[in-house]
Design a protein around this motif. Structure first.
Motif, PDB file in Angstrom:
ATOM      1  N   ARG A 152       4.952 -11.424  -0.569  1.00  0.00           N
ATOM      2  CA  ARG A 152       4.460 -11.438   1.129  1.00  0.00           C
ATOM      3  C   ARG A 152       5.675 -10.270   1.469  1.00  0.00           C
ATOM      4  O   ARG A 152       5.793  -9.882   2.688  1.00  0.00           O
ATOM      5  N   LEU A 153       6.737 -10.438   1.011  1.00  0.00           N
ATOM      6  CA  LEU A 153       7.811  -9.532   1.903  1.00  0.00           C
ATOM      7  C   LEU A 153       7.304  -8.287   2.300  1.00  0.00           C
ATOM      8  O   LEU A 153       8.053  -7.663   3.215  1.00  0.00           O
ATOM      9  N   PHE A 154       6.851  -7.521   0.510  1.00  0.00           N
ATOM     10  CA  PHE A 154       6.062  -5.935   0.927  1.00  0.00           C
ATOM     11  C   PHE A 154       5.654  -5.844   2.197  1.00  0.00           C
ATOM     12  O   PHE A 154       5.410  -4.814   2.732  1.00  0.00           O
ATOM     13  N   GLU A 155       4.837  -6.628   2.697  1.00  0.00           N
ATOM     14  CA  GLU A 155       3.727  -6.532   3.342  1.00  0.00           C
ATOM     15  C   GLU A 155       4.661  -6.854   5.002  1.00  0.00           C
ATOM     16  O   GLU A 155       4.203  -5.806   6.095  1.00  0.00           O
ATOM     17  N   ARG A 156       6.040  -7.076   5.516  1.00  0.00           N
ATOM     18  CA  ARG A 156       6.324  -6.789   6.531  1.00  0.00           C
ATOM     19  C   ARG A 156       7.079  -5.719   7.020  1.00  0.00           C
ATOM     20  O   ARG A 156       7.465  -4.930   7.825  1.00  0.00           O
ATOM     21  N   VAL A 157       7.374  -4.555   5.245  1.00  0.00           N
ATOM     22  CA  VAL A 157       7.312  -2.863   5.174  1.00  0.00           C
ATOM     23  C   VAL A 157       6.801  -2.381   5.164  1.00  0.00           C
ATOM     24  O   VAL A 157       6.971  -0.919   4.628  1.00  0.00           O
ATOM     25  N   LYS A 158       5.533  -3.051   5.040  1.00  0.00           N
ATOM     26  CA  LYS A 158       4.318  -2.022   4.878  1.00  0.00           C
ATOM     27  C   LYS A 158       4.106  -0.851   5.208  1.00  0.00           C
ATOM     28  O   LYS A 158       4.369  -0.876   6.669  1.00  0.00           O
ATOM     29  N   GLY A 159       4.390   0.595   4.770  1.00  0.00           N
ATOM     30  CA  GLY A 159       4.420   1.850   5.797  1.00  0.00           C
ATOM     31  C   GLY A 159       5.532   1.854   5.967  1.00  0.00           C
ATOM     32  O   GLY A 159       5.933   3.032   6.773  1.00  0.00           O
ATOM     33  N   LYS A 160       6.708   1.309   6.057  1.00  0.00           N
ATOM     34  CA  LYS A 160       8.537   1.257   6.409  1.00  0.00           C
ATOM     35  C   LYS A 160       9.312   2.284   5.351  1.00  0.00           C
ATOM     36  O   LYS A 160       8.958   1.994   4.188  1.00  0.00           O
ATOM     37  N   PRO A 161       9.744   3.135   5.784  1.00  0.00           N
ATOM     38  CA  PRO A 161      11.105   3.654   4.514  1.00  0.00           C
ATOM     39  C   PRO A 161      12.170   2.887   4.525  1.00  0.00           C
ATOM     40  O   PRO A 161      12.402   2.106   5.871  1.00  0.00           O
ATOM     41  N   LEU A 162      12.494   2.642   3.567  1.00  0.00           N
ATOM     42  CA  LEU A 162      13.920   2.284   3.499  1.00  0.00           C
ATOM     43  C   LEU A 162      15.124   2.899   4.502  1.00  0.00           C
ATOM     44  O   LEU A 162      14.698   3.885   4.457  1.00  0.00           O
ATOM     45  N   PRO A 163      15.825   2.451   5.081  1.00  0.00           N
ATOM     46  CA  PRO A 163      17.105   2.853   5.787  1.00  0.00           C
ATOM     47  C   PRO A 163      18.049   3.210   5.568  1.00  0.00           C
ATOM     48  O   PRO A 163      18.148   3.400   4.099  1.00  0.00           O
ATOM     49  N   GLY A 164      18.317   4.434   5.699  1.00  0.00           N
ATOM     50  CA  GLY A 164      19.376   5.814   4.938  1.00  0.00           C
ATOM     51  C   GLY A 164      20.447   4.722   4.133  1.00  0.00           C
ATOM     52  O   GLY A 164      20.540   5.213   3.279  1.00  0.00           O
ATOM     53  N   TRP A 165      20.952   3.872   5.130  1.00  0.00           N
ATOM     54  CA  TRP A 165      22.180   3.321   4.637  1.00  0.00           C
ATOM     55  C   TRP A 165      21.805   2.635   3.434  1.00  0.00           C
ATOM     56  O   TRP A 165      22.786   1.440   2.404  1.00  0.00           O
TER      57      TRP A 165
END
Length: 341
Positions: free
Chosen positions: A265-278
């Motif tokens: 379910r953690l993947f639902e929280r970041v769906k469509g979001k890129p990883l932060p550069g850092w």
């Protein structure tokens, strides 16, 4: 074919399994080019169980992952790779055709880290027998740390269940035997102590999957005698940070983490979001590695056991255990990042 396409539009991925049974695998992949993408994103109980198995030819003989961090079992000083493998849902399968090749490659990758934990339970259907058959068939018993659980009430039933688990796992002794979800824990504690003394199991432990049982776990840890505690812990379930993890560290108890990806379910929280550069500072190239490195960054954690039946995900998980692990400052930055999504 037109009828098949109409069914596909109505039922989505469920038709893929029907196609697999009706056509040759190559034809199925040609007709449904999106199938493999779906599986790669979802081929584990942590990411969501797939309807269509990954074709093993795509993942055969992957190179081993080197440089996986190891942490000590406090009671003995023996070390384990920080990434192991859970088997809930993912190993409850018939070993035929592609399923055998796929799971065998997952186990082989785990063994490449030397001593990785392979965790199962009588609760998981055929998983214990599948683990035993694969590990023995690959000749990897020395490279795998086998763990299972007692999941019943009563001393006699517990003894029978442990004997059965040992036979299914083809392991004598079993490396770690745990009381599953604290089921009749005081009865089984006496039996486990006897088995450990007799050399029938090497380590004994406790497990649970919900924070409501943390007070009981904490009290049991403080009584002494336990080598391992297995708990749920992830970026979405951080309750263990308040007391239990520090109690385990102070008591010299190893910590195994289940549900490190919050059952996907953690993947639902970041769906469509890129990883932060850092995130590259700690070697993350995927969100799953980001989530796993957060868990591994806690010094009380001995290993995490995300479940998967995908060789791609097994390798990805192992890579999360390499390179830099985040310190407290960076872990708090990771939490803030997820909170913002």
């Amino acid at each position: 074919m037109k009828r098949a396409l109409r069914v596909l539009r109505r039922n989505g991925g469920r038709v893929i399994e029907q196609a697999r049974r009706l056509f040759l695998p190559l034809a199925a992949r040609t007709l449904f080019p999106f199938a493999r993408h779906t599986v790669v994103e979802n081929a584990s109980s942590e990411r969501g169980a797939p309807d269509f198995p990954v074709h093993p030819a795509a993942h055969e003989l992957m190179p081993p992952v080197t440089g996986v961090h190891r942490r000590s079992i406090p009671r003995s000083g023996e070390t384990l790779p920080v990434i192991g493998l859970g088997t809930w849902q993912t190993f409850d399968r018939d070993l035929h055709g592609g399923a055998r090749a796929e799971l065998a490659e997952v186990v082989r990758l785990l063994a490449g880290a030397t001593g990785g934990m392979l965790d199962s339970s009588p609760m998981y259907g055929r998983a214990e027998a599948v683990c035993g058959e694969l590990v023995a068939g690959l000749g990897l018993r020395r490279e795998i740390f086998l763990a299972s659980k007692i999941w019943c009430h009563g001393r006699r039933k517990g003894v029978r269940q442990m004997e059965d688990s040992s036979l299914k796992l083809r392991a004598a002794p079993v490396d770690l035997m745990q009381v599953h979800n604290l089921e009749d824990v005081h009865t089984h504690a006496r039996t486990l102590a006897e088995w450990k003394e007799a050399g029938r199991v090497r380590y004994i432990g406790l497990t649970h999957y919900h924070c409501s049982s943390y007070p009981r776990l904490e009290n049991l840890v403080k009584t002494g005698g336990w080598d391992f505690v297995q708990i749920n812990y992830s970026m979405a379930e951080r309750e263990a940070e308040s007391r239990l993890l520090s109690t385990c560290a102070e008591s010299g108890v190893a910590v195994v983490v289940n549900r490190p990806l919050w059952v996907g379910r953690l993947f639902e929280r970041v769906k469509g979001k890129p990883l932060p550069g850092w995130a590259t500072e700690i070697g993350c190239r995927t969100w799953s590695q980001f989530f796993l490195k957060y868990v591994l960054g806690h010094p009380a954690v001995t290993c995490a056991i995300p479940a998967t039946r995908s060789p791609v995900h097994m390798r990805e998980n192992l890579e999360a255990g390499t390179g830099v692990l985040p310190d407290h400052r960076l872990r708090m930055r990771m939490v803030a990042c997820i909170a913002e999504t």
